[in-house]
Design an enzyme around this catalytic site. Structure first.
Site, mmCIF file in Angstrom:
data_model
loop_
_atom_site.group_PDB
_atom_site.id
_atom_site.type_symbol
_atom_site.label_atom_id
_atom_site.label_comp_id
_atom_site.label_asym_id
_atom_site.label_seq_id
_atom_site.Cartn_x
_atom_site.Cartn_y
_atom_site.Cartn_z
ATOM 1 C CG HIS A 123 8.307 32.767 29.323
ATOM 2 N ND1 HIS A 123 7.602 32.674 30.497
ATOM 3 C CD2 HIS A 123 9.370 31.938 29.453
ATOM 4 C CE1 HIS A 123 8.219 31.812 31.306
ATOM 5 N NE2 HIS A 123 9.290 31.348 30.693
ATOM 6 C CG ASP A 200 9.988 39.306 28.672
ATOM 7 O OD1 ASP A 200 11.103 39.411 29.235
ATOM 8 O OD2 ASP A 200 9.321 38.259 28.683
ATOM 9 C CD GLN A 203 15.507 33.751 27.117
ATOM 10 O OE1 GLN A 203 16.689 33.593 26.801
ATOM 11 N NE2 GLN A 203 14.932 33.009 28.052
ATOM 12 C CE LYS A 226 15.204 33.152 31.176
ATOM 13 N NZ LYS A 226 14.745 32.397 32.255
ATOM 14 C CB CYS A 364 7.396 28.703 29.866
ATOM 15 S SG CYS A 364 7.828 27.871 31.379
#
Lengths: 406, 142
Positions: A123, A200, A203, A226, A364
């Site tokens: 991202h 990261d 997600q 999220k 993104c």
């Protein structure tokens, strides 16, 4: 499939509404997720009768709020399996967390000629902060490529790491394609060269259990919104040995020990990184959403989401002229695709009128789009409150789109 | 026909279309009537980049009137671009600069011209007016 999806849907007030006169189908969960009633109620209560600034005052409300805030830190600590609560820092979101490390780690450990590694499927939030760091320090950014399926080329990683590599930053799950990256393997390899790794988890944390100790990542970040929690709140986990050695990112209240005009000394972990009045109601809301997920349990949640994933894939394959972007073997229920020559924006407009919320564009991840030589995709991202029937209606919608634009 | 009259006609046309699908189908047809930009002019300088769709716009000045040509990679966007051209094309810079566009609201397509849509149409409209300003300035300095 015994997953009680209809009961679960009742926990999410937003899902029962109509959009353009049609039952809403919310397939934009990789952008943001909806909030269960327990989160909404908890935050509502706090705003109505609980609000008071934390860590400051002797009054009853402040004391209560501070306790709840620190209890939330423990909830997060247990959720990702951190060693201790000092390693959990609250930020504004995954982007805020990455920027914190890009600044603070950069100040402490990156200088001219050094290198940072990211992957091709990141991202923008896991690219741009590192580019800015490299610009500041005269360092350079190296990119671990992905293949045609949207899987990382791990075989190329050893050739990217050298004695100038200071840090590697990689997502656990790709937001535009859903690829589940083999982060443990990446971390093991990076560590064999003494290179720390930031993962990261924006997600990933909402789809399966994370254990930062087992994973052995040095930093881990995710966003509250999220994972069915509020916006404007995020988590930065860092191993204590790293966080202790990093300078603060922002200066202000709460992060100080003593201030005088001659010299200011900083507070200890985790407060060193929590400048200003934090989003404490958001933090407590996040803890509430984590408790909600824990109650369902990742085992049941994951099994149902994988069922949805497989069902969606089969259903989409029946759509004529469909091309998938991101066909990794290991993936979550995120699908990026195009149909014939139909522009994603046109498809998105028609689906919206059918009450179907999806995302169109680059998500993104412009480098991913560039890799495939496309301008953007249609992205459907599902989670545990979605149903088989919604997928069927989605496919009907796609067929209508085809009829209109071909 | 004046810019206002052009808009009145469009409003009337759309008043016959109740359903969103009829409106979209009409926009798809309108897209096919757009004065298409010459392939050679479909270049970077004429590209209006939205995050969602792209629009190319070119303008020329002929006998005191501005002539627009455009294209878009998205079909609905192209249909709305065609409407903008139908309204403003073949008018003087002065008329274009002073034009008040009410038809977008009146036909219920306002969301398509919102800056957050990022489909290039807001910038296209701005660019159409900028062309008018440029041609007006050029005309006055001659």
């Amino acid at each position: 499939m015994s997953f009680p999806v209809q009961d679960i849907r009742r926990d999410f007030p937003l899902l029962s509404q109509k959009v353009h006169g049609k039952d809403l189908i919310y397939f934009d969960n990789a952008a943001t997720t909806q909030k269960p009633e327990v989160v909404i109620n908890r935050m509502n209560d706090l705003l109505r009768v609980g609000n008071s600034s934390i860590h400051r005052s002797v009054n009853y409300l402040s004391d209560q709020m501070t306790r709840d805030y620190e209890a939330a830190r423990d909830v997060v600590k247990n959720f990702i399996g951190a060693e201790n609560s000092k390693e959990i820092i609250f930020t504004s979101g995954a982007t805020g967390s990455i920027n914190t490390i890009a600044f603070s780690f950069g100040e402490a450990f990156v200088s001219s000629g050094d290198e940072i590694i990211v992957s091709e499927l990141e991202h923008h939030s896991n690219i741009v902060p590192w580019q800015m760091l490299c610009e500041r320090k005269g360092a350079s950014l190296k990119v671990l490529p992905m293949d045609e399926n949207g899987e990382l080329r791990l075989d190329l990683l050893p050739s990217l790491i050298n004695d100038k590599t200071r840090l590697l930053s990689v997502s656990q799950v790709s937001n535009s394609m859903g690829t589940i990256n083999p982060v443990e393997e990446i971390i093991e390899l990076a560590h064999s060269y003494d290179v720390p790794v930031l993962v990261d988890g924006a997600q990933s944390v909402q789809h399966s259990a994370v254990d930062v100790k087992k994973m052995d990542c040095d930093f881990f970040v995710f966003s509250g919104h999220k994972i069915y929690g509020p916006t404007g709140i995020g988590v930065l986990y860092g191993k204590e040995k790293w966080l202790d050695r990093l300078p603060p990112y922002q200066g202000g209240g709460d992060m100080i020990d003593r201030v005088s005009f001659e010299k200011t000394t900083f507070n200890e972990l985790p407060f060193k990184f929590e400048a200003g009045t934090t989003n404490y109601i958001g933090v407590i809301g996040l803890a509430e959403s984590i408790k909600y997920i824990n109650n369902i349990g990742f085992e049941a949640l994951k099994e149902y989401e994988f069922f949805l994933r497989d069902y969606t894939l089969e259903a989409l394959k029946s759509v004529p002229g469909i091309t998938f972007y991101g066909t990794a073997k290991e993936k979550v229920a995120i699908f990026s695709f195009l149909m014939n020559q139909i522009h994603p924006y046109d498809a998105g407009l028609v689906l919206d009128k059918l009450g179907i919320a999806i995302r169109t564009g680059t998500h993104c991840t412009m480098p991913v789009m560039e890799h495939f030589g496309i301008e953007g995709t249609i992205r459907a991202s599902l989670c545990f409150y979605n149903t088989k029937e919604e997928i069927d209606r989605f496919v009907e919608g796609l067929l209508l789109v085809q009829e209109m634009f071909t | 026909m004046s810019i206002k009259e052009n808009q009145d006609i469009i409003v009337e046309e759309f008043s016959l279309l109740d359903e969103w699908m009829d409106k979209y189908n009409y926009l798809i047809d309108l897209g096919k009537t757009i004065p298409l930009i010459d392939p050679a002019n479909r270049k970077e300088e004429n590209l209006i980049r939205g995050c969602q769709s792209r629009v190319w716009l070119d303008a020329s000045f002929e006998q005191g009137q501005i002539r627009y040509k455009a294209d878009s990679d998205a079909i609905i966007t192209k249909g709305i671009a065609a409407l903008l051209i139908r309204v403003l094309d073949d008018h003087s810079p002065e008329e274009i600069l002073q034009a008040e566009l009410f038809f977008i609201d009146a036909i219920g397509l306002r969301e398509h011209l919102s800056p957050t849509r990022s489909n290039g149409l807001v910038s296209m409209l701005k660019q159409m007016k900028l062309y008018a300003l440029a041609f007006k300035t050029k005309e006055e300095s001659q």
